[in-house]
Design a protein around this motif. Structure first.
Motif, PDB file in Angstrom:
ATOM      1  N   ILE A  66       0.829  10.328  -2.863  1.00 56.95           N
ATOM      2  CA  ILE A  66       1.312  11.049  -1.674  1.00 56.95           C
ATOM      3  C   ILE A  66       2.796  11.336  -1.871  1.00 56.95           C
ATOM      4  CG2 ILE A  66       1.653  10.969   0.826  1.00 56.95           C
ATOM      5  CD1 ILE A  66      -0.689   8.986   0.960  1.00 56.95           C
ATOM      6  N   SER A  67       3.126  12.604  -2.047  1.00 54.65           N
ATOM      7  CA  SER A  67       4.532  12.986  -2.255  1.00 54.65           C
ATOM      8  C   SER A  67       4.690  14.445  -1.856  1.00 54.65           C
ATOM      9  CB  SER A  67       4.910  12.785  -3.728  1.00 54.65           C
ATOM     10  OG  SER A  67       4.347  13.832  -4.499  1.00 54.65           O
ATOM     11  N   PRO A  68       5.925  14.900  -1.709  1.00 58.04           N
ATOM     12  CA  PRO A  68       6.129  16.314  -1.376  1.00 58.04           C
ATOM     13  C   PRO A  68       5.485  17.232  -2.413  1.00 58.04           C
ATOM     14  CG  PRO A  68       8.164  15.092  -1.066  1.00 58.04           C
ATOM     15  CD  PRO A  68       7.199  14.150  -1.725  1.00 58.04           C
TER      16      PRO A  68
ATOM     17  N   ALA B 201       0.716   3.962  -2.865  1.00 55.27           N
ATOM     18  CA  ALA B 201       0.321   5.338  -2.548  1.00 55.27           C
ATOM     19  C   ALA B 201       1.378   6.331  -3.036  1.00 55.27           C
ATOM     20  CB  ALA B 201       0.093   5.484  -1.046  1.00 55.27           C
ATOM     21  N   ALA B 202       2.632   5.885  -3.077  1.00 56.64           N
ATOM     22  CA  ALA B 202       3.706   6.759  -3.558  1.00 56.64           C
ATOM     23  C   ALA B 202       3.775   6.787  -5.088  1.00 56.64           C
ATOM     24  CB  ALA B 202       5.052   6.310  -2.984  1.00 56.64           C
ATOM     25  N   GLY B 203       2.960   5.953  -5.750  1.00 52.50           N
ATOM     26  CA  GLY B 203       2.857   6.056  -7.204  1.00 52.50           C
ATOM     27  C   GLY B 203       3.393   4.885  -7.995  1.00 52.50           C
ATOM     28  N   ALA B 204       3.792   3.815  -7.319  1.00 55.74           N
ATOM     29  CA  ALA B 204       4.359   2.682  -8.044  1.00 55.74           C
ATOM     30  C   ALA B 204       3.327   1.563  -8.189  1.00 55.74           C
ATOM     31  CB  ALA B 204       5.584   2.144  -7.316  1.00 55.74           C
TER      32      ALA B 204
ATOM     33  N   VAL C 130      -0.462  15.661  -0.411  1.00 52.13           N
ATOM     34  CA  VAL C 130      -1.728  15.015  -0.061  1.00 52.13           C
ATOM     35  C   VAL C 130      -1.630  14.325   1.303  1.00 52.13           C
ATOM     36  CG1 VAL C 130      -3.141  12.975  -0.649  1.00 52.13           C
ATOM     37  CG2 VAL C 130      -2.591  14.675  -2.407  1.00 52.13           C
TER      38      VAL C 130
ATOM     39  N   LEU D  45       0.838  -1.205   0.000  1.00 52.50           N
ATOM     40  CA  LEU D  45       0.000   0.000   0.000  1.00 52.50           C
ATOM     41  C   LEU D  45       0.874   1.257   0.000  1.00 52.50           C
ATOM     42  CD1 LEU D  45      -2.550   1.719   0.367  1.00 52.50           C
ATOM     43  CD2 LEU D  45      -2.543   1.105   2.784  1.00 52.50           C
ATOM     44  N   GLY D  46       1.920   1.258   0.813  1.00 53.79           N
ATOM     45  CA  GLY D  46       2.811   2.420   0.859  1.00 53.79           C
ATOM     46  C   GLY D  46       3.419   2.702  -0.505  1.00 53.79           C
ATOM     47  N   ALA D  47       3.901   1.636  -1.147  1.00 50.14           N
ATOM     48  CA  ALA D  47       4.513   1.794  -2.471  1.00 50.14           C
ATOM     49  C   ALA D  47       3.490   2.299  -3.480  1.00 50.14           C
ATOM     50  CB  ALA D  47       5.098   0.456  -2.925  1.00 50.14           C
TER      51      ALA D  47
END
Lengths: 307, 400
Positions: B199-201, B70-73, B205, B66-68
């Protein structure tokens, strides 16, 4: 070069009206994180006070991109994010901001796994020494003798020595810090950001609500924790252990401020203060941590084992 | 296209590679293990450009996935049985986050006692989590469904995570020919990753902070709306996949021998092959029997179930799982969709990998047919198709 307050960014990173209690150490800490690391940061926050402090969507009271996540797996979610940013070719610092429960207890397995894998994240444990968000229940990091709503006559076990446990994973960087000495915390964060691999910072965070003290005293009590020797500031970097300057002077117990000065400001230690035997037990817990720290300082850790 | 001899687990791993998954995170559990082993091998050999997060548990596996994501991968995980149950909380978090993710579930019994064989209780336990759940019958379909899952999950009308379910050992460890398309063919068919937010700088978000109750309620409403929309997407993807690769499965359900059928067996997974065989054999004996193989448990294909099953003489549902104190979960959904418009019986069989052969299906169907013909309208939620050694002793007990 020493850090100068005047050189730090002055932007507001926490908005007025966020849901933190008065005197909350977490909003102080979050501000220092952004002062130290700038904008190139993503936070991962498991269940805890900081889930609430953000306030109600669609807005957020703290100015970070955040993945809120289930209680037990903050470190793993951060590992996943960090891996994704690496694969996508983006240089982003992924920072876990978790409480003592989310780190030392329910989240410990994920923390240990990420440390062992040496995943490229900064893990900050915000240690307010009990489950504050659910209403002050004891945690693995509650010190001996402290009152909580699940230890009415005081906790009967000592605090889990978590920074040392993480250090035993032999990760590139472990440090302790406190909201009482922001410059020290910021310097450690900045150093952590330059290191690749797993970085752990244990942030001591006195909680006015849970520790029963006046909200104006958060920073003072945080400083007293260091001055009395109750909380030890150190760094472990590439296999070398160093006491931080704020704690270095308290190697000698005689130079420490009497422990009672720290305890008497807090409602949670009232039974300890009335019972010399309990007070001795708490002292013994603190002495043991100092013994470990001084052993490590003498060079117990082998630099060859470092990652 | 190349025909390869692959276990379904290796077929799923091939599909994840061809989908250009960027982050894999998984924890070994029998019978899923060979998926993660294969992916690790492909990544280490440099055949797959991805990072593997070798987590310490399944709870962490899905959290890292999920983390990956959410970061776009594009991210992938796989598990079975206890691993899936351990993940359960994170399944809810993933669908709630509306982050597209694909997970293979190799269905296996749940202990105690320990049992590693096929059963659908693990995946059926996830029906309410907001994940799309597709179920394969064969190795080829496990491959195809995995590729399709990325397209379905990442469709802007859907944006929900998806489980690809395949049966323990019967598929996971059994080698069969699998038609594997080339990377260019897959690239032409599967668009690059789409997701509702990153979710990124850059985006700043925040996902998951507190919502007021009404907003929370509406987010649940929107997940259900996305599930409903997914029905059309599943049909479209099945059709487009057929155009590109020559294989279509019928979308949400597959119907076999159904057109003129008086009686229809409903079930899902690998044993549908045995049920189809039973249907052929029953037709030779003069029983007009068809098979409806449920390919998607969620979204539940209510409309097509109603269309295909109403006005039959009878429907017999075979569940390889049970909701204790109720009935088989598939039965419950079929019965609710038919609201008494036809005779229906639920049969629980094959738990813990107990073998169910075409003759077992035939016996159950002929028993059901004679029952319907004797009594007219029948509603029987739960009949146990006991393992042979127990069936015998029970029959003796009843006659005594």
């Amino acid at each position: 070069m020493p850090l100068r307050l005047a050189d730090l960014p002055r932007r507001r990173y926490g908005s007025p009206g966020n849901a933190a209690c008065p005197g909350c150490p977490e909003t102080m800490g979050l501000r220092y994180v952004k002062m130290a690391l700038g904008d190139n940061v993503v936070l991962v926050i498991p269940a805890g006070c900081s889930s609430v402090i953000q306030g109600i969507r669609p807005k957020s009271g703290i100015n970070f991109p955040i993945l809120n996540i289930v209680f037990a797996s903050a470190a793993s979610a951060a590992s996943g994010m960090s891996s994704a940013f690496e694969m996508l070719g983006q240089d982003v610092k992924v920072v876990v901001w978790a409480g003592d429960g989310g780190t030392a207890d329910i989240g410990f397995q994920a923390l240990s796994g990420a440390a062992e894998r040496n995943d490229d994240i900064i893990y900050i444990c915000v240690d307010n020494e009990a489950y504050m968000n659910t209403g002050i229940q004891r945690s693995g990091l509650t010190p001996y003798g402290a009152w909580t709503t699940t230890t009415w006559t005081g906790k009967t076990e000592p605090k889990k020595p978590l920074p040392f446990i993480v250090l035993a994973h032999n990760v590139p960087y472990v440090a302790t810090a406190t909201v009482g000495y922001p410059q020290d915390f910021i310097e450690k964060l900045r150093k952590a950001a330059t290191i690749r691999g797993f970085k752990y910072i244990h942030l001591h965070a006195p909680c006015p609500v849970g520790w029963r003290f006046d909200p104006s005293l958060t920073a003072k009590i945080a400083q007293l924790a260091v001055q009395t020797g109750a909380f030890i500031l150190f760094e472990y970097e590439n296999g070398r252990f160093r006491l931080s300057p704020y704690s270095g002077m308290y190697r000698d117990p005689k130079r420490r401020v009497p422990l009672e000065e720290y305890l008497k400001l807090q409602g949670r230690f009232q039974t300890v203060l009335k019972d010399p035997q309990k007070l001795e037990m708490l002292r013994a817990e603190i002495d043991e941590m100092w013994r470990w720290a001084l052993l490590l300082e003498k060079g117990m850790a082998s630099p060859e084992l470092k990652k | 296209m190349v025909l390869k001899a692959l276990t379904a687990n290796h077929a799923v791993a091939e599909a994840a590679k061809l989908a250009r998954v960027k982050v894999v995170s998984a924890y070994p559990i029998t019978p899923q293990t060979t998926i993660v082993e294969k992916l690790a091998e492909m990544i280490e050999k440099g055949e797959m450009e991805a990072k593997m997060v070798r987590v310490e548990s399944e709870h962490s596996a899905l959290a890292a996935t999920l983390g990956a994501a959410a970061a776009g991968a594009r991210a992938f995980t796989a598990t079975s049985s206890h691993g899936l149950l351990y993940m359960h909380e994170v399944l809810w978090w993933t669908s709630g986050a509306r982050v597209p993710v694909v997970m293979a579930v190799v269905t296996r019994a749940i202990g105690p006692p320990w049992n590693i064989h096929v059963e659908h209780s693990d995946v059926m336990d996830q029906r309410d989590t907001g994940w799309i759940i597709g179920v394969a019958q064969e190795n080829q379909e496990a491959f195809d469904l995995t590729l399709q899952a990325f397209r379905i999950s990442e469709d802007p009308r859907v944006y929900l995570p998806m489980i690809v379910s395949l049966d323990a050992f019967i598929l996971s460890h059994t080698v069969a020919p699998v038609d594997v398309p080339s990377q260019q063919e897959v690239d032409a068919w599967l668009p690059s990753r789409r997701q509702p937010y990153v979710i990124s700088p850059e985006t700043n978000v925040v996902m998951g902070n507190i919502a007021d109750d009404a907003d929370y309620y509406m987010m649940r409403y929107s997940i259900n709306a996305a599930m409903e929309a997914a029905k059309k997407v599943v049909e479209e993807v099945d059709e487009e996949y057929g155009k590109a690769f020559g294989r279509r499965y019928g979308g949400l359900v597959e119907c076999y021998n159904c057109d003129d059928a008086d009686y229809i067996m409903v079930l899902m997974g690998s044993w549908a092959g045995d049920a189809k065989k039973a249907s052929d054999l029953l037709r030779e004996k003069g029983y007009r029997v068809g098979v409806m193989r449920v390919r998607f448990v969620r979204p539940w294909p209510r409309e097509v179930v109603q269309e295909k099953l109403s006005n039959r003489k009878g429907v017999i549902v075979f569940d390889r799982s049970i909701s204790f104190g109720s009935a088989g979960q598939l039965f419950t959904d079929v019965a609710a969709s038919l609201y008494g418009s036809t005779s229906i019986r639920g049969v629980v069989a094959g738990l813990g990998g107990v073998d169910v052969r075409p003759e077992d299906f035939m016996n159950e169907v002929t028993d059901f047919v004679s029952h319907v013909e004797e009594f007219g309208r029948v509603y029987e939620p739960l009949r146990w198709h006991l393992p042979p050694k127990y069936a015998k002793s029970l029959a003796e007990e009843v006659s005594a």
